[in-house]
Write a protein that holds these residues in place. Structure first.
Motif, mmCIF file in Angstrom:
data_model
loop_
_atom_site.group_PDB
_atom_site.id
_atom_site.type_symbol
_atom_site.label_atom_id
_atom_site.label_comp_id
_atom_site.label_asym_id
_atom_site.label_seq_id
_atom_site.Cartn_x
_atom_site.Cartn_y
_atom_site.Cartn_z
ATOM 1 N N ILE A 68 44.685 70.528 50.304
ATOM 2 C CA ILE A 68 43.710 70.919 49.289
ATOM 3 C C ILE A 68 42.336 71.019 49.940
ATOM 4 O O ILE A 68 42.153 70.621 51.095
ATOM 5 N N GLU A 69 41.373 71.554 49.205
ATOM 6 C CA GLU A 69 39.991 71.603 49.672
ATOM 7 C C GLU A 69 39.123 70.795 48.723
ATOM 8 O O GLU A 69 39.255 70.899 47.505
ATOM 9 N N LYS A 70 38.243 69.999 49.301
ATOM 10 C CA LYS A 70 37.315 69.226 48.481
ATOM 11 C C LYS A 70 36.124 68.820 49.327
ATOM 12 O O LYS A 70 36.109 69.011 50.555
ATOM 13 N N ALA A 71 35.111 68.264 48.663
ATOM 14 C CA ALA A 71 33.888 67.866 49.361
ATOM 15 C C ALA A 71 34.152 66.633 50.221
ATOM 16 O O ALA A 71 34.808 65.681 49.787
ATOM 17 N N PHE A 72 33.632 66.660 51.440
ATOM 18 C CA PHE A 72 33.802 65.523 52.346
ATOM 19 C C PHE A 72 32.900 64.372 51.935
ATOM 20 O O PHE A 72 31.680 64.524 51.800
ATOM 21 N N SER A 73 33.508 63.196 51.724
ATOM 22 C CA SER A 73 32.742 61.993 51.378
ATOM 23 C C SER A 73 33.123 60.826 52.272
ATOM 24 O O SER A 73 32.631 59.714 52.087
ATOM 25 N N GLY A 74 34.001 61.080 53.240
ATOM 26 C CA GLY A 74 34.442 60.027 54.151
ATOM 27 C C GLY A 74 35.891 60.232 54.528
ATOM 28 O O GLY A 74 36.637 60.927 53.837
ATOM 29 N N GLY A 75 36.280 59.629 55.626
ATOM 30 C CA GLY A 75 37.662 59.756 56.088
ATOM 31 C C GLY A 75 37.718 60.173 57.544
ATOM 32 O O GLY A 75 36.688 60.408 58.182
ATOM 33 N N VAL A 76 38.921 60.259 58.075
ATOM 34 C CA VAL A 76 39.128 60.663 59.465
ATOM 35 C C VAL A 76 38.985 62.174 59.574
ATOM 36 O O VAL A 76 39.549 62.922 58.781
ATOM 37 N N LYS A 77 38.232 62.638 60.575
ATOM 38 C CA LYS A 77 38.004 64.074 60.768
ATOM 39 C C LYS A 77 38.874 64.580 61.918
ATOM 40 O O LYS A 77 39.078 63.875 62.900
ATOM 41 N N PHE A 78 39.344 65.811 61.784
ATOM 42 C CA PHE A 78 40.218 66.375 62.818
ATOM 43 C C PHE A 78 40.034 67.878 62.938
ATOM 44 O O PHE A 78 39.413 68.510 62.071
ATOM 45 N N LYS A 79 40.580 68.424 64.042
ATOM 46 C CA LYS A 79 40.485 69.850 64.330
ATOM 47 C C LYS A 79 41.878 70.443 64.518
ATOM 48 O O LYS A 79 42.874 69.719 64.527
ATOM 49 N N ARG A 80 41.907 71.757 64.687
ATOM 50 C CA ARG A 80 43.163 72.454 64.914
ATOM 51 C C ARG A 80 43.881 71.893 66.149
ATOM 52 O O ARG A 80 43.254 71.597 67.163
ATOM 53 N N VAL A 113 36.877 72.238 60.784
ATOM 54 C CA VAL A 113 37.085 70.789 60.759
ATOM 55 C C VAL A 113 37.664 70.395 59.409
ATOM 56 O O VAL A 113 37.203 70.851 58.356
ATOM 57 N N GLY A 114 38.695 69.572 59.432
ATOM 58 C CA GLY A 114 39.263 69.034 58.210
ATOM 59 C C GLY A 114 39.143 67.523 58.201
ATOM 60 O O GLY A 114 38.649 66.920 59.165
ATOM 61 N N ALA A 160 30.267 68.720 52.477
ATOM 62 C CA ALA A 160 30.828 69.997 52.922
ATOM 63 C C ALA A 160 32.249 70.155 52.382
ATOM 64 O O ALA A 160 33.027 69.204 52.370
ATOM 65 N N ILE A 161 32.566 71.352 51.913
ATOM 66 C CA ILE A 161 33.907 71.630 51.415
ATOM 67 C C ILE A 161 34.829 71.889 52.601
ATOM 68 O O ILE A 161 34.566 72.754 53.431
ATOM 69 N N ALA A 162 35.895 71.114 52.687
ATOM 70 C CA ALA A 162 36.806 71.219 53.833
ATOM 71 C C ALA A 162 38.231 70.919 53.387
ATOM 72 O O ALA A 162 38.457 70.349 52.314
ATOM 73 N N LYS A 163 39.178 71.305 54.216
ATOM 74 C CA LYS A 163 40.583 71.035 53.918
ATOM 75 C C LYS A 163 40.869 69.544 54.094
ATOM 76 O O LYS A 163 40.389 68.909 55.034
#
Length: 229
Positions: free
Chosen positions: A70-82, A110-111, A49-52
């Motif tokens: 930046i925006e890029k495809a999600f491939s892993g990492g910590v997820k967060f909200k506003r 979600v970023g 998914a493309i996300a900030k």
């Protein structure tokens, strides 16, 4: 005019001794951070998914505003909200003060970012301004640093440290309503200042090359000894 003229009525006029914090206002609750704030809460974001995205270098050492999203495809990492607060987990980023407020996402967006972030999220009566202030508190950060383990130069905060850092919390609406109402305008101003700065930067970057090349010229300005019609 002070809107909450009876603010003092929300605070007791006596103190009592607690085992965890020493003297605290009488009747206040003592709870660990892990009981009052969501630590790395579950957040869903589909692979690809493309996300900030925010990496560690975009997190400030002073203030809370994130740069270079930046925006890029999600491939892993910590997820967060506003309105989540991002706290650097690793040395020396934590010692350097890296902390951020997620103000760049929409309400249901979600970023994601570095795996070296700890995500702190609102919970019940604890709103994001309080969490943001807590994340900058010297004693809180020192407590996190004391929990670090790992090899030299790559030490990381352990989540268990949030079980042993205690807060004295007032009853009623003091934090949820009164504190939040007083502090939220300051955070809104931070966002407005950042957006204005970004707008001026884009304008500068657009006009400056044209001025240098001569495509645009600054009109002659009359001097003091010239006659202005």
């Amino acid at each position: 005019m002070v809107k909450h003229a009876n603010t003092h009525a929300h605070f007791p006029n006596e103190f009592e001794h607690s085992e965890q914090l020493g003297w605290i206002p009488k009747g206040w609750d003592i709870k660990a951070v892990s009981e009052t704030i969501q630590i790395n809460p579950r957040t869903s974001l589909s692979k690809g998914a493309i996300a900030k995205f925010a990496d560690m270098k975009s997190i400030p050492t002073s203030g809370y505003m994130v740069d270079e999203i930046i925006e890029k495809a999600f491939s892993g990492g910590v997820k967060f909200k506003r309105n989540d607060i991002l706290l650097a987990r690793i040395t020396p980023c934590l010692q350097n003060g890296k902390t951020a407020w997620v103000d760049f996402l929409k309400e249901d967006e979600v970023g994601f970012g570095s795996t070296e972030f700890i995500v702190l999220r609102e919970n019940n009566n604890i709103s994001f301004p309080f969490i943001a202030c807590l994340a900058k508190d010297d004693s809180f950060r020192a407590h996190c640093m004391q929990s670090m383990v790992g090899s030299s130069g790559r030490q990381r905060v352990q989540n268990a440290c949030f079980d042993s850092y205690y807060l004295a919390l007032p009853k009623g609406d003091v934090l949820k309503d009164m504190f939040t109402e007083l502090t939220k305008p300051n955070f809104k101003k931070m966002t407005n200042n950042k957006l204005e700065s970004e707008s001026l930067t884009k304008l500068r970057d657009t006009l400056l090359p044209k001025l240098i090349s001569g495509e645009l010229q600054i009109p002659d300005v009359a001097t003091d000894d010239e006659t202005v019609d």
